[in-house]
Scaffold this active site. Sequence first.
Site, short mmCIF file in Angstrom:
data_model
loop_
_atom_site.label_atom_id
_atom_site.label_comp_id
_atom_site.label_asym_id
_atom_site.label_seq_id
_atom_site.Cartn_x
_atom_site.Cartn_y
_atom_site.Cartn_z
CD GLU A 73 -51.87 -25.65 71.61
OE1 GLU A 73 -52.61 -26.63 71.77
OE2 GLU A 73 -51.94 -24.90 70.62
CE1 TYR A 119 -48.30 -33.06 44.14
CE2 TYR A 119 -50.05 -34.07 42.82
CZ TYR A 119 -48.83 -33.40 42.90
OH TYR A 119 -48.14 -33.11 41.78
ZN LIG Z 1 -53.82 -26.55 69.90
#
Ligand SMILES: [Zn+2]
Length: 210
Positions: A73, A119
Site C-alpha cells: 500500500e 478534540y
Molecule cells: Zn489497507
Amino acid sequence: MSEAKLREEICYVGKSLFDRGLTFGSAGNISVRVAGGWLMTPTNSCLGRLDPATLSKVDERGQLISGDQATKEYFLHLSMYAQRPRAGAIVHLHSTHSVAVSVLADLDPEQPIPPITAYYVMKIGQLALVPYYAPGDVALAEAVREVAGRHHAVLLANHGPVVAGKDLETAVYATEELEETAKLYLMLRGEKTRLLTAEQVRQLQQKHPS
Ligand SMILES: [Zn+2]
C-alpha cells in the site's frame, strides 16, 4: 530526530497499536519521511513485531533503497505526501470502528463523521471519504491524491483510514482520535444527539488549524 531513532519509534508505535487491538495480523502500515525518501513498514509484516533494521527505505517513486520490500500500500502514502509536502508521517490502519463507519450507506463524502467533540475537530478537522477501489488498484492512489491536498485524514470506503501528520506522534494521535470518534459515532447512531454547531467548529479550526 536521527534515522536510527525514527526506526525505533516506528517499531514502538507499531507494537503499541498492535497491543491495543488497533491493528491485527499483517494489516496496517506506517511511513515516516527521512533524508532521501521514506521509511515504511514492510509488506506482510505484523506491526507488533517490527525490526528497526529491516524496515523498508524507499525513494519518491516507491523504489526500494534498503531493507525488506515495502508495504503493497506504499502508493497510498506516496499519493498523500505528494499533496502534503509538509507531512512527516502517515499511518494507515484497518481499525474496526473506522472501517465500520466506512461501510455505512449514504455517508456524506465531505463529512462522513460529524463534529462530535472538540478534540475530533482539532485533530482530524474534516475527514474525507474516498470511494471504494480494490487494494492495489491505481485508481485508489488517484482518488486519494484528489482529496489529500484539502484533507490530512481520509477514510477509504470499506477499507480504513489514512492519516498524515507533521510527525509520527501527531499522525498516530490523530488516527487514535479518529478511531475513538468512529466508536462514539456508532454508539450514538439512533440516539438524539447535540453536535457542535458550525460556529463552534469554526472557532476551533481558527484557533487550532489542523
Ligand atoms: Zn489497507
